[in-house]
Design a protein around this motif. Structure first.
Motif, PDB file in Angstrom:
ATOM      1  N   THR A  65      14.320  -1.219  10.755  1.00 43.50           N
ATOM      2  CA  THR A  65      13.698  -0.640   9.561  1.00 43.50           C
ATOM      3  C   THR A  65      13.872  -1.534   8.343  1.00 43.50           C
ATOM      4  OG1 THR A  65      14.108   1.573  10.430  1.00 43.50           O
ATOM      5  CG2 THR A  65      13.606   1.394   8.085  1.00 43.50           C
ATOM      6  N   GLU A  66      15.051  -2.137   8.230  1.00 44.37           N
ATOM      7  CA  GLU A  66      15.339  -2.933   7.042  1.00 44.37           C
ATOM      8  C   GLU A  66      14.785  -4.354   7.121  1.00 44.37           C
ATOM      9  OE1 GLU A  66      19.514  -2.894   6.427  1.00 44.37           O
ATOM     10  OE2 GLU A  66      19.614  -0.730   6.006  1.00 44.37           O
ATOM     11  N   GLN A 126       8.728  -1.069   4.060  1.00 49.12           N
ATOM     12  CA  GLN A 126       8.532   0.269   3.505  1.00 49.12           C
ATOM     13  C   GLN A 126       7.527   0.199   2.353  1.00 49.12           C
ATOM     14  OE1 GLN A 126      10.643   2.625   4.892  1.00 49.12           O
ATOM     15  NE2 GLN A 126       9.905   4.437   3.829  1.00 49.12           N
ATOM     16  N   VAL A 127       6.521   1.090   2.405  1.00 45.81           N
ATOM     17  CA  VAL A 127       5.502   1.133   1.347  1.00 45.81           C
ATOM     18  C   VAL A 127       5.587   2.482   0.656  1.00 45.81           C
ATOM     19  CG1 VAL A 127       3.053   1.019   0.806  1.00 45.81           C
ATOM     20  CG2 VAL A 127       4.003  -0.440   2.604  1.00 45.81           C
ATOM     21  N   SER A 128       5.954   2.479  -0.605  1.00 43.28           N
ATOM     22  CA  SER A 128       6.040   3.728  -1.359  1.00 43.28           C
ATOM     23  C   SER A 128       4.631   4.234  -1.668  1.00 43.28           C
ATOM     24  CB  SER A 128       6.807   3.509  -2.662  1.00 43.28           C
ATOM     25  OG  SER A 128       6.171   2.520  -3.449  1.00 43.28           O
ATOM     26  N   GLY A 129       4.495   5.545  -1.720  1.00 45.47           N
ATOM     27  CA  GLY A 129       3.200   6.143  -2.018  1.00 45.47           C
ATOM     28  C   GLY A 129       2.472   6.645  -0.787  1.00 45.47           C
ATOM     29  N   ASP A 188       5.214  10.187   4.734  1.00 46.88           N
ATOM     30  CA  ASP A 188       6.185   9.888   5.785  1.00 46.88           C
ATOM     31  C   ASP A 188       5.488   9.830   7.140  1.00 46.88           C
ATOM     32  OD1 ASP A 188       8.223   9.811   3.980  1.00 46.88           O
ATOM     33  OD2 ASP A 188       8.876  11.884   4.317  1.00 46.88           O
ATOM     34  N   ASN A 211       4.351   5.121   6.467  1.00 52.51           N
ATOM     35  CA  ASN A 211       4.764   4.271   5.352  1.00 52.51           C
ATOM     36  C   ASN A 211       5.634   3.081   5.759  1.00 52.51           C
ATOM     37  OD1 ASN A 211       6.948   5.788   6.081  1.00 52.51           O
ATOM     38  ND2 ASN A 211       7.501   6.443   4.012  1.00 52.51           N
ATOM     39  N   GLN A 212       5.745   2.808   7.075  1.00 54.28           N
ATOM     40  CA  GLN A 212       6.493   1.635   7.527  1.00 54.28           C
ATOM     41  C   GLN A 212       5.525   0.655   8.185  1.00 54.28           C
ATOM     42  OE1 GLN A 212       9.990   2.360   9.845  1.00 54.28           O
ATOM     43  NE2 GLN A 212      10.958   3.639   8.278  1.00 54.28           N
TER      44      GLN A 212
END
Length: 594
Positions: free
Chosen positions: A179-180, A185-188, A191, A194-195
């Motif tokens: 994940t990291e 990760q895209v905000s907005g 769920d 958004n990855q």
């Protein structure tokens, strides 16, 4: 002079009869939808049609270069990929516990019975369309399109899920947080969407280029990947039995919160687990889509399809036993169960990384085989004129369906880019079980009905009544009401189901006897396949049915707005060409007689 006039008339007729030539023509076509639907929805083609002029719409032929070892390794590569690494953890942790072993055995039996049905069709109809072609020659155009669209949906979403799991296992193999480090990760975005996974997209693009280049070379690459992957699978099994403990078969880590025993959630949990792990068997039907490229379909297809299912079932049961012995079922990781089982264990972290490498190779092989299959499904649907015909084109140099491969590669990559694994998995199993249910019904219909000389009513009544009693059994099973009446009702349903099959077998004679290869013990084996598929369908959650219903509604709308009109136009134009050819023949015949 007569020839030229006929040719021009045919050309004019072709250009004028298109429902999509202008907005006015399309509006007129929509007003005729009900008439065209009556004419086209139940229209069937013959085996000869599918293998001759329907296949000719692709232009060049696909090269017949595969033998049964290719098919077995394609089946192994298609099945033993991400599915077992994805679904085993969820099925054991949430539904079946250590009895996930039995879940795999039940799912394997169901897959084998379906494989028999696929094999009979593939031997007698060796074209690339798989279930779509089988249903088109049995139940007609609409049933085939609905099934074919669900198959494509299953392939696209499962391939997107497989590609995203590639990133997860690659992270395990190289020891980084997926994940990291490997996703963004895209905000907005909501769920589950958004990855962003660029590695999954790159993998799909590379495999698309590979399958466009050559089927034989793709098969050779699959053999290499699958052989290596089998070594990793055996390593996982051996390590699990070496390090595992038999007590984990019956004792969870926290017995105060989780039930104990080998079957902690009862028989219903075992079947719920079977419906979940059925995802792991997606891939053997891909072998049937390669029938058009097999040198000797009669000999090679039965060995390739059934042999791969039997081998995979054995491997899956051993892998399930391995993970169940390694850790208590209530601590199994639902995302990466096998590699996570060795993490944090003194001196065994290296095993986790080795498993990550093996799973990564298996995922690539699985994706390669599945993308070969999905392109051939779309190619044959396009041959039927229910989607644009350019998708059916086979490249004359590579002898592969390049247009269909590239189109589906782009769609799969777009979905894999941002859609979460769990969302994708919920869409897969229900579509697969629905298709296998339809194929089992179709093989019974093909055996007992010859449309020109047979009364279809007894067979139709049998299929509906047997499905009804199977659904009734499933409803009673899932109600799971306490008391003594439930077992009696379930036993009653089974007795009635057996009686229905026996009465049908005794009173209706087979209209067709397979000349080459047929499902044994008709109609028992396909009937059991129908029953098991219905039971497994009943074990899925409401969200799966909701998504399946929405997608099927979308398919119906596409059929009514486009496919039925394109199919109608193609048939009309074909009739004109046949009539024109007939006129030319008679004219020439008259000249010769003079």
């Amino acid at each position: 002079m007569h020839r030229g006039t006929t040719s021009n008339n045919s050309s004019n007729s072709n250009s004028n009869s298109s429902s999509f030539s202008s907005p006015k023509a399309y509006f007129h076509a929509l007003t005729q939808t009900h008439r065209r639907l009556v004419r086209r929805a139940c229209s069937i083609t013959t085996t000869r049609d599918e293998m001759s002029h329907v296949r000719a719409r692709s232009g060049a032929h696909m090269a017949r270069s595969l033998r049964w070892p290719d098919l077995i390794t394609l089946g192994l590569g298609g099945m033993v990929g991400a599915g077992v690494f994805i679904s085993t953890g969820r099925a054991a942790r949430l539904y079946a516990g250590p009895a996930v072993i039995l879940s795999y055995a039940i799912a394997g039996l169901c897959a084998l019975l379906s494989a028999f049905c696929y094999t009979e069709f593939a031997v007698h109809l060796p074209v690339a369309g798989g279930a779509f072609s089988y249903l088109r020659v049995t139940f007609g155009e609409f049933a085939a399109f609905l099934t074919g669209a669900n198959l494509l949906m299953e392939y696209v979403f499962s391939n997107a899920a497989v590609a995203r799991s590639f990133t997860a296992y690659l992270g395990t193999a190289i020891g980084v947080n997926t994940t990291e480090k490997l996703r963004f990760q895209v905000s907005g975005l909501p769920d589950g969407f958004n990855q962003i996974d660029l590695l999954a997209v790159i993998l799909i693009i590379l495999i698309t280029f590979c399958i466009c280049y050559s089927t034989k070379e793709s098969s050779a690459m699959n053999m290499m990947l699958t052989g290596t992957h089998m070594g990793f699978i055996l390593f996982i099994i051996i390590m699990g039995f070496m390090k595992g403990s038999l007590k984990n078969f019956t004792k969870p880590l926290d017995p105060t919160k989780n039930p104990s025993g080998f079957i902690p959630y009862g028989v219903s949990g075992v079947f719920a687990g079977a419906s979940m792990v059925y995802l792991s068997y997606i891939g053997y039907d891909t072998v049937s889509t390669m029938a058009e490229e097999v040198e000797d379909p009669v000999h090679d297809i039965p060995i390739g399809v059934s042999g791969s299912v039997v081998l995979v079932t054995l491997l899956y049961c051993l892998m399930a036993a391995s993970i169940s012995m390694l850790v208590p079922y209530d601590t199994i990781d639902t995302e990466a169960p096998f590699s996570s089982a060795f993490k944090g264990s003194d001196g065994w972290d290296w095993v986790s990384k080795v498993i990550g490498v093996g799973a990564t190779l298996g995922i690539v092989a699985s994706l390669l085989v599945a993308m070969l299959g999905q392109a051939r499904y779309l190619c044959v649907i396009a041959r039927s004129n229910m989607v644009p015909l350019w998708l059916a084109r086979v490249h004359p140099t590579t002898a592969t369906p390049v247009n269909a491969s590239v189109f589906l590669g782009v769609v799969t990559a777009s979905i894999a880019l941002f859609t979460d694994l769990n969302i994708l998995l919920n869409l897969v199993s229900i579509g697969t079980l629905f298709v296998f249910y339809m194929v089992a019904n179709a093989v019974i219909f093909q055996r007992y009905v010859a449309c020109a000389s047979t009364n279809i009513c007894p067979t139709i009544i049998f299929l509906f009544s047997f499905s009804f009693i199977s659904i009734t059994f499933t409803i009673i099973w899932n109600l799971n009401a306490p008391g003594k009446t439930t077992p009696f009702l379930l036993c009653g349903c089974i007795v009635v189901a057996v009686m229905i099959v026996q009465v049908f077998k005794s009173s209706v004679a087979e209209a067709r006897k397979p000349e080459l290869w047929g499902v044994p013990l008709m109609p028992w084996i396909p009937s059991v396949s129908v029953f098991l598929n219905v039971v497994l369908l009943g074990c899925l959650d409401k969200a799966s049915y909701l998504r399946f219903g929405v997608f099927s509604l979308f398919v119906v709308v596409v059929y009514l707005m486009y496919s039925v009109h394109a199919s109608f136009d193609a048939q009309e134009n074909e009739d004109v060409l046949l009539t024109s050819s007939s006129h030319e023949y008679h004219a020439d015949d008259g000249i010769l007689n003079l």
